[in-house]
Design an enzyme around this catalytic site. Structure first.
Site, PDB file in Angstrom:
ATOM      1  CB  SER A   1      38.790  31.478  58.364  1.00 51.15           C
ATOM      2  OG  SER A   1      38.966  33.046  59.155  1.00 51.15           O
TER       3      SER A   1
ATOM      4  CD  GLN B   1      40.921  32.227  61.214  1.00 51.19           C
ATOM      5  OE1 GLN B   1      41.298  33.181  60.984  1.00 51.19           O
ATOM      6  NE2 GLN B   1      41.232  31.335  60.907  1.00 51.19           N
TER       7      GLN B   1
ATOM      8  CD  GLN C   1      40.685  43.974  39.646  1.00 56.34           C
ATOM      9  OE1 GLN C   1      39.972  44.812  39.736  1.00 56.34           O
ATOM     10  NE2 GLN C   1      41.394  43.594  38.403  1.00 56.34           N
TER      11      GLN C   1
ATOM     12  CB  CYS D   1      36.613  32.300  42.651  1.00 55.10           C
ATOM     13  SG  CYS D   1      38.452  33.098  44.078  1.00 55.10           S
TER      14      CYS D   1
ATOM     15  CD  GLN E   1      38.759  46.490  25.561  1.00 56.10           C
ATOM     16  OE1 GLN E   1      39.800  46.540  26.596  1.00 56.10           O
ATOM     17  NE2 GLN E   1      38.635  47.349  24.831  1.00 56.10           N
TER      18      GLN E   1
ATOM     19  CB  CYS F   1      40.780  39.437  39.618  1.00 50.83           C
ATOM     20  SG  CYS F   1      39.267  39.466  40.728  1.00 50.83           S
TER      21      CYS F   1
ATOM     22  CD  GLU G   1      47.002  31.337  55.632  1.00 48.48           C
ATOM     23  OE1 GLU G   1      47.557  30.664  57.007  1.00 48.48           O
ATOM     24  OE2 GLU G   1      46.956  30.763  54.660  1.00 48.48           O
TER      25      GLU G   1
ATOM     26  NE  ARG H   1      52.595  61.997  27.026  1.00 43.76           N
ATOM     27  CZ  ARG H   1      51.460  61.490  26.137  1.00 43.76           C
ATOM     28  NH1 ARG H   1      50.679  60.847  26.286  1.00 43.76           N
ATOM     29  NH2 ARG H   1      51.863  61.709  24.340  1.00 43.76           N
TER      30      ARG H   1
ATOM     31  CB  ALA I   1      28.768  46.823  32.438  1.00 48.06           C
TER      32      ALA I   1
ATOM     33  CB  CYS J   1      38.442  39.172  47.796  1.00 47.61           C
ATOM     34  SG  CYS J   1      39.548  38.700  46.639  1.00 47.61           S
TER      35      CYS J   1
ATOM     36  CG  HIS K   1      49.837  36.810  55.409  1.00 47.80           C
ATOM     37  ND1 HIS K   1      48.817  36.516  54.439  1.00 47.80           N
ATOM     38  CD2 HIS K   1      49.141  36.777  56.690  1.00 47.80           C
ATOM     39  CE1 HIS K   1      47.841  35.678  55.215  1.00 47.80           C
ATOM     40  NE2 HIS K   1      47.632  36.095  56.135  1.00 47.80           N
TER      41      HIS K   1
HETATM   42 FE1  SF4 Z   1      37.997  35.271  43.513  1.00 51.01          FE
HETATM   43 FE2  SF4 Z   1      37.872  37.616  45.193  1.00 51.01          FE
HETATM   44 FE3  SF4 Z   1      38.196  37.425  42.381  1.00 51.01          FE
HETATM   45 FE4  SF4 Z   1      35.727  37.835  43.402  1.00 51.01          FE
HETATM   46  S1  SF4 Z   1      37.595  39.364  43.680  1.00 51.01           S
HETATM   47  S2  SF4 Z   1      36.680  36.651  41.498  1.00 51.01           S
HETATM   48  S3  SF4 Z   1      36.472  36.790  45.460  1.00 51.01           S
HETATM   49  S4  SF4 Z   1      39.359  36.604  43.656  1.00 51.01           S
END
Ligand code: SF4
Length: 665
Positions: free
Chosen positions: A27, A103, A342, A337, A414, A340, A167, A556, A387, A344, A255
């Site tokens: 889920s 769910q 970022q 995956c 990078q 990260c 959770e 700074r 990119a 999701c 959580h």
């Molecule tokens: Fe994995 Fe989420 Fe990063 Fe995509 S954004 S690679 S799904 S952790």
């Protein structure tokens, strides 16, 4: 060809249903669940993953009633009103040969709205609102609401439901003494505290009949004080099985737990032992989850008998074709995956639609064209950072003739440096997959020599994309030419080894990453898992290792460090730096560097900070020299990623810009 993952490929019986393989897409809230008018998008999202081979998928959580919703969005299944919208999802999934469960999630005190309820009115440490106590009558009604929602799910065409029992949501709140201090039939002994989940399971089974699949997401370990013990969890698992569940999917941690469970700092499959214990206690299939992103890991879990199936969630965002690629012998093409979070979880927590840093199509599938371009063009992409790679891949998949140029011998730019940061090792897997995908898509790589404007003009491309990235900003300060002053790239690529006393100038994401890189202790005498468990206190007292360096971060701007770090991972990084004794000084004015060290003024007080190494992480500037040279010669170009906009390195934005442009060429 025989599949390299024979155990994952095996069909399995769950309840009365035969599933075609052992892959489950766990889920995930996409942010669209509360918007039935956008279920076309959700239908396509799930259909793509069903087409990609997932045997069973589980939707984001829908509350069985108003009080149980997670946010202010009406993500609820309590009437027939939204069934036509849900049927778009189930029809699309079934058309691709997949199965999908809805769910049922009652958030209890984890809801972010003013009507939250709980067994006992104890405020959660991660919520500013206090819950109201459920009356016995409301508890009975809530159980009926679960059953009604399960019936509605079947009417909508779902193959069954998953009861979210982990959770730290409402069911966990009933089970744990931490959150259930009732003295009536619903609190006190374990038997009483488990009355609510067991009644929910029985009522849901009655609503589903014999054929509907019921998964129960069980908290394999709560990772909070006052949570269930292992013995209690195994007792509960046996009771839930007897009450009518068809399978268990394991969840790890509440959580509000102070232990990371899905961040990059967590070793692969770190908690699978808790799943194995449940498997040993029950006879229905048990599905492992948490920090499993590779088919190799999943196959190993099955081989070692720790679970019957494996659930991945985020890996299906980064690659909807994960299963077909794995079972078809093309695992090296999987966009792995990188944990990260970022695009999701961090999107979800900031009220944005969930997507994926590596795969910006995720959650936005309808925004991209799948048909080939009307006319194939000759495309140059200059700069093989993320990119440029994303642009080249999308353009080549549309049938264009793409050449990807870079002065470096390897792709990655990078992004490659990130592989050196503790917890970011998997970034290397993403680059390796990009390499294979570029080859597969037929992108011509022209690496190892800088391309100039003349060469590009002579090659007569139809489209030129500049993705030359950024150049790190240097320090403008008396004494900045001191040999102790170095850029972050030299530190991360290993060309310079920092001394014992390190100053880091810059408090952005790179400054934090460099601090963690330099602070990391040598834990090589322990396995990765043992080091993680000792650091965070899993099954033992918390005992973080000591850093070999004395590190001070400076910036700074006033205010605390790390405010721009991701919501779901920033706290882990901040805690690690605290554990390693990294000092952080904001609101600093830099004066000069001399033999004594870095002279600063902090809150009107002059101070000298001695240093063996001063690492500059003070931002970047767009590298647009080639773009300027081409436009000066009358050649129009597209500019994407850091070359268009510098500032904080932002791989998510860079990849999305590149992918969108490539898809539109
Ligand atoms: Fe994995 Fe989420 Fe990063 Fe995509 S954004 S690679 S799904 S952790």
């Amino acid at each position: 060809m025989a599949t390299p993952f024979p155990l994952l490929a095996e069909p399995i019986q769950v309840g009365r249903s035969q599933l075609k393989n052992r892959f489950v897409m766990g889920s995930m809230h996409t942010g669209l669940e509360g918007q039935p008018d956008r279920f076309d998008e959700l239908a396509r999202f799930y259909a793509d993953r069903a087409k990609g081979g997932a045997a069973l998928m589980i939707t984001g959580g829908f509350s069985p009633n108003h009080a149980g919703r997670v946010t202010h969005h009406p993500c609820i299944l309590d009437s027939e009103e939204t069934l036509p919208a849900h049927r778009k999802i189930t029809a699309a999934v079934h058309a691709e040969g997949g199965r999908i469960l809805l769910q049922l999630l009652h958030a209890g005190r984890y809801g972010y709205h003013s009507d939250i309820v709980a067994p006992t009115p104890i405020k959660s440490p991660i919520n500013k609102d206090s819950p109201a106590e459920l009356s016995a009558e409301q508890i009975r009604q809530t159980i009926e609401d679960y059953a009604r929602a399960a019936g509605l799910a079947l009417e909508a065409g779902y193959d069954g439901v998953e009861i979210m029992g982990s959770e730290g949501y409402l069911i966990s709140q009933f089970l744990a003494q931490r959150t259930n201090q009732r003295s009536d039939d619903w609190g006190g002994s374990l038997e009483n505290r488990s009355r609510f989940p067991l009644e929910v399971v029985r009522a849901t089974r009655r609503a589903l009949g014999a054929n509907g699949i019921m998964s129960y997401r069980i908290s394999a370990c709560d990772l909070v004080e006052g949570g269930l013990s292992e013995a209690d969890t195994l007792w509960l698992a046996r009771a839930v099985e007897a009450a009518g569940a068809d399978c268990f999917l394991t969840g790890i941690g509440w959580h509000e737990s102070a232990i990371p469970t899905i961040a990059g700092a967590v070793p692969q499959a770190a908690f699978v032992g808790a799943t194995a214990a449940i498997k040993g206690a029950v006879s229905i299939p048990v599905i492992a989850s948490n920090r499993i992103n590779l088919p190799e890991t999943a196959e190993r879990i099955l081989r070692e008998g720790q679970a019957d199936m494996v659930s991945m969630a985020r890996p299906f965002l980064s690659d909807p074709d994960l299963v077909n690629k794995a079972l078809g012998g093309q695992a090296d093409l999987i966009s792995v995956c990188i944990a990260c979070n970022q695009a999701c979880l961090d999107h979800y927590f900031t009220d944005q639609i969930v997507s994926c840093l590596l795969n910006p199509r995720a959650g936005r599938e309808l925004d991209y064209q799948d048909s080939p371009a009307k006319a194939a063009k000759k495309v140059a992409v200059v700069g093989a950072g993320v990119a440029g790679i994303a642009c080249a891949l999308e353009a080549a998949r549309k049938g264009h003739d793409v050449t990807l140029y870079d002065a470096a011998d390897e792709i990655g730019g990078q992004f490659k440096l990130a592989t050196k940061i503790p917890g970011k090792r998997d970034y290397g897997l993403a680059i390796a997959a990009y390499d294979r995908q570029l080859m597969e898509a037929g992108v011509r790589a022209a690496l190892g020599a800088a391309v100039d404007a003349e060469t590009l003009l002579a090659a007569d491309h139809d489209e030129v994309v500049i993705s030359t990235g950024v150049t790190p900003r240097s320090l403008d300060l008396p004494g900045a030419d001191d040999p102790r002053v170095v850029g972050y790239t030299a530190i991360l690529d290993g060309s310079i080894v920092a001394g014992k006393r390190v100053l880091i100038i810059g408090g952005g994401g790179i400054g934090h990453d460099v601090a963690l890189f330099l602070a990391q202790p040598d834990t090589s005498e322990l396995s990765e898992l043992a080091a993680f468990e000792e650091h965070w206190g899993i099954g033992q007292p918390r005992n973080p290792p000591t850093s070999p360096r004395e590190i001070t971060m400076l910036k700074r701007s006033p205010g605390r460090f790390g405010r721009t770090l991701g919501k779901s991972t920033g706290w882990v990084l901040r805690q690690e730096l605290r554990d390693y004794g990294v000092r952080q000084i904001p609101d600093v004015s830099y004066q000069r560097i001399d033999e004594a060290g870095l002279h600063i003024v902090h809150r009107n007080v002059a101070e000298v900070l001695p240093a063996d190494t001063i690492v500059v992480c003070a931002g970047q500037e767009s590298d647009r020299g080639l773009a300027d040279a081409l436009t000066a010669r009358g050649r129009s170009v597209h500019i994407v990623g850091g070359a268009r906009l510098s500032g904080e390195l932002d791989a998510k934005r860079a990849i999305e810009e590149g992918a969108k442009l490539g898809n539109q060429l």
